[in-house]
Design an enzyme around this catalytic site. Structure first.
Site, PDB file in Angstrom:
ATOM      1  N   ASP A  76      35.302  -3.355 -32.834  1.00  0.00           N
ATOM      2  CA  ASP A  76      34.979  -4.812 -32.548  1.00  0.00           C
ATOM      3  C   ASP A  76      33.805  -5.178 -32.945  1.00  0.00           C
ATOM      4  O   ASP A  76      32.944  -4.340 -33.630  1.00  0.00           O
ATOM      5  CB  ASP A  76      35.201  -4.873 -30.977  1.00  0.00           C
ATOM      6  N   HIS A  93      57.696 -15.168 -37.134  1.00  0.00           N
ATOM      7  CA  HIS A  93      57.238 -15.205 -35.743  1.00  0.00           C
ATOM      8  C   HIS A  93      56.788 -16.244 -34.926  1.00  0.00           C
ATOM      9  O   HIS A  93      55.753 -17.039 -34.925  1.00  0.00           O
ATOM     10  CB  HIS A  93      56.196 -14.233 -35.618  1.00  0.00           C
ATOM     11  N   VAL A 119      48.539  -8.046 -36.735  1.00  0.00           N
ATOM     12  CA  VAL A 119      49.097  -8.253 -35.556  1.00  0.00           C
ATOM     13  C   VAL A 119      48.321  -9.739 -34.944  1.00  0.00           C
ATOM     14  O   VAL A 119      49.061 -10.376 -34.188  1.00  0.00           O
ATOM     15  CB  VAL A 119      48.763  -7.314 -34.113  1.00  0.00           C
ATOM     16  N   SER A 120      47.479 -10.104 -35.722  1.00  0.00           N
ATOM     17  CA  SER A 120      46.707 -11.660 -35.334  1.00  0.00           C
ATOM     18  C   SER A 120      47.678 -12.662 -35.761  1.00  0.00           C
ATOM     19  O   SER A 120      48.487 -12.559 -36.512  1.00  0.00           O
ATOM     20  CB  SER A 120      45.399 -11.460 -36.294  1.00  0.00           C
ATOM     21  N   ARG A 127      50.804 -20.994 -31.446  1.00  0.00           N
ATOM     22  CA  ARG A 127      50.347 -19.891 -32.357  1.00  0.00           C
ATOM     23  C   ARG A 127      49.752 -20.527 -33.492  1.00  0.00           C
ATOM     24  O   ARG A 127      48.612 -20.162 -34.073  1.00  0.00           O
ATOM     25  CB  ARG A 127      51.553 -18.943 -32.957  1.00  0.00           C
ATOM     26  N   ARG A 184      61.633  -7.991 -26.967  1.00  0.00           N
ATOM     27  CA  ARG A 184      61.924  -8.949 -26.094  1.00  0.00           C
ATOM     28  C   ARG A 184      63.369  -9.280 -25.936  1.00  0.00           C
ATOM     29  O   ARG A 184      64.130  -9.424 -24.809  1.00  0.00           O
ATOM     30  CB  ARG A 184      61.261 -10.078 -26.344  1.00  0.00           C
ATOM     31  N   VAL A 186      45.240  -6.038 -26.651  1.00  0.00           N
ATOM     32  CA  VAL A 186      46.295  -5.358 -27.269  1.00  0.00           C
ATOM     33  C   VAL A 186      45.594  -4.315 -28.249  1.00  0.00           C
ATOM     34  O   VAL A 186      46.299  -3.327 -28.521  1.00  0.00           O
ATOM     35  CB  VAL A 186      46.692  -6.503 -28.508  1.00  0.00           C
ATOM     36  N   GLY A 187      44.519  -4.186 -28.780  1.00  0.00           N
ATOM     37  CA  GLY A 187      43.759  -3.325 -29.386  1.00  0.00           C
ATOM     38  C   GLY A 187      43.630  -2.072 -28.636  1.00  0.00           C
ATOM     39  O   GLY A 187      43.986  -1.113 -29.112  1.00  0.00           O
TER      40      GLY A 187
END
Length: 316
Positions: free
Chosen positions: A34, A178, A121-122, A91, A154, A14-15
């Site tokens: 990172d 989410h 976003v995590s 999640r 989506r 993603v990053g």
């Protein structure tokens, strides 16, 4: 004028893909970070991406690092750090581990980029952005979460597939947490201005909504090893663009709501205006009775998740 400085914490799929989208759109100069254990991996991805610039025609600087010193003075920070979901994981299963990671990241951001807009976003998203706000102590407008842009994308994709129309003609809105309790707002969903309820019968629409709710899990099950990254990264880039270009985009964002929607101090997905100041305004809609009930159910799920996170962190 100097270019905006965009730091992306977490150089995984993603990053790195977010860096790709942001660089290609020339949104600013990018720092891809990172943990030290990854050694030279962020630098390798950054150099590879920068070598694409003569081909694709962008001039954004891209560097990879394991030191937060290189992120100092960032205008926008995207936080993708954390372990990804694996098949069979929800999640929520990620809660304890990722809460500790987000806490560490937040402490570093507070020390090096106190004026940044932070986009989390995590996962699990709503709890992670709540923790980021708590750790940094930033104005709540400067800390937000990316989920609604992805969920709505989506939803729009599935609606376009169903109707055989361009995704560009579909406007939609999803609110709440989410995950499985996200709330579609049919009154805010249309195709070329035509209400979606005139084009798809309620039963079929609910099936599409359910597929949207499980959109991430569907991709996890197909990939077998890993989770979605193209669309999540593109959603992040759209939010970054809204900030660095002061676009005043009206988009669904995980924002801190107090009196709004009677949430009482939690981060949940709501429509908001995003610009240089971050979440500049939360838009309150008049929801139907059923939409209100569904939204409250989603908020209650977020509150429960945050309470569990706080308990886990308190117990080490």
């Amino acid at each position: 004028m100097r270019r905006a400085k965009i730091s992306i914490i977490g150089a995984g799929n993603v990053g790195a893909t977010c860096a790709h989208w942001c660089a290609a759109a020339e949104l600013g100069d990018i720092v891809l970070l990172d943990i030290p254990a990854t050694e030279d991996m962020p630098a390798g991805k950054a150099l590879d991406l920068r070598q694409a610039s003569p081909i694709m025609g962008f001039d954004s600087s891209v560097i990879g690092t394991t030191s937060y010193d290189d992120t100092a003075g960032s205008d926008v920070i995207v936080v993708t750090a954390g372990i990804p979901r694996k098949p069979g994981m929800s999640r929520d299963d990620l809660l304890a581990t990722n809460a500790k990671i987000v806490t560490s990241v937040g402490e570093q951001i507070k020390a090096t980029s106190p004026d940044a807009v932070v986009i989390v976003v995590s996962n699990p998203l709503d709890a992670m952005v709540q923790q980021m706000w708590k750790v940094t102590g930033f104005d709540s407008a400067k800390v937000c979460g990316q989920a609604g842009v992805l969920d709505t994308a989506r939803y729009r994709t599935f609606l376009a597939m169903e109707l055989g129309v361009s995704v560009e003609d579909i406007s939609a809105l999803l609110m709440g947490g989410h995950g499985d309790t996200m709330v579609p707002i049919p009154s805010c969903t249309s195709v070329g201005g035509i209400p979606i309820t005139q084009l798809i019968d309620p039963a079929r629409l609910e099936e599409i909504v359910e597929r949207t709710r499980k959109g991430g899990a569907e991709i996890v099950s197909l990939l077998k090893t890993g989770s979605a990254y193209y669309a999540p990264a593109a959603a992040c880039a759209q939010m970054v663009e809204a900030v660095v270009k002061d676009k005043k985009r009206c988009i669904p964002v995980a924002a801190l709501c107090h009196d709004e929607y009677n949430v009482g101090g939690y981060y949940v997905g709501v429509p908001a205006i995003m610009g240089t100041g971050g979440v500049e305004k939360i838009i309150e809609l008049s929801l139907t009775e059923s939409e209100t009930a569904d939204f409250q159910n989603s908020v209650d799920a977020v509150k429960s998740l945050v309470a569990t996170m706080d308990e886990l962190l308190a117990n080490g």
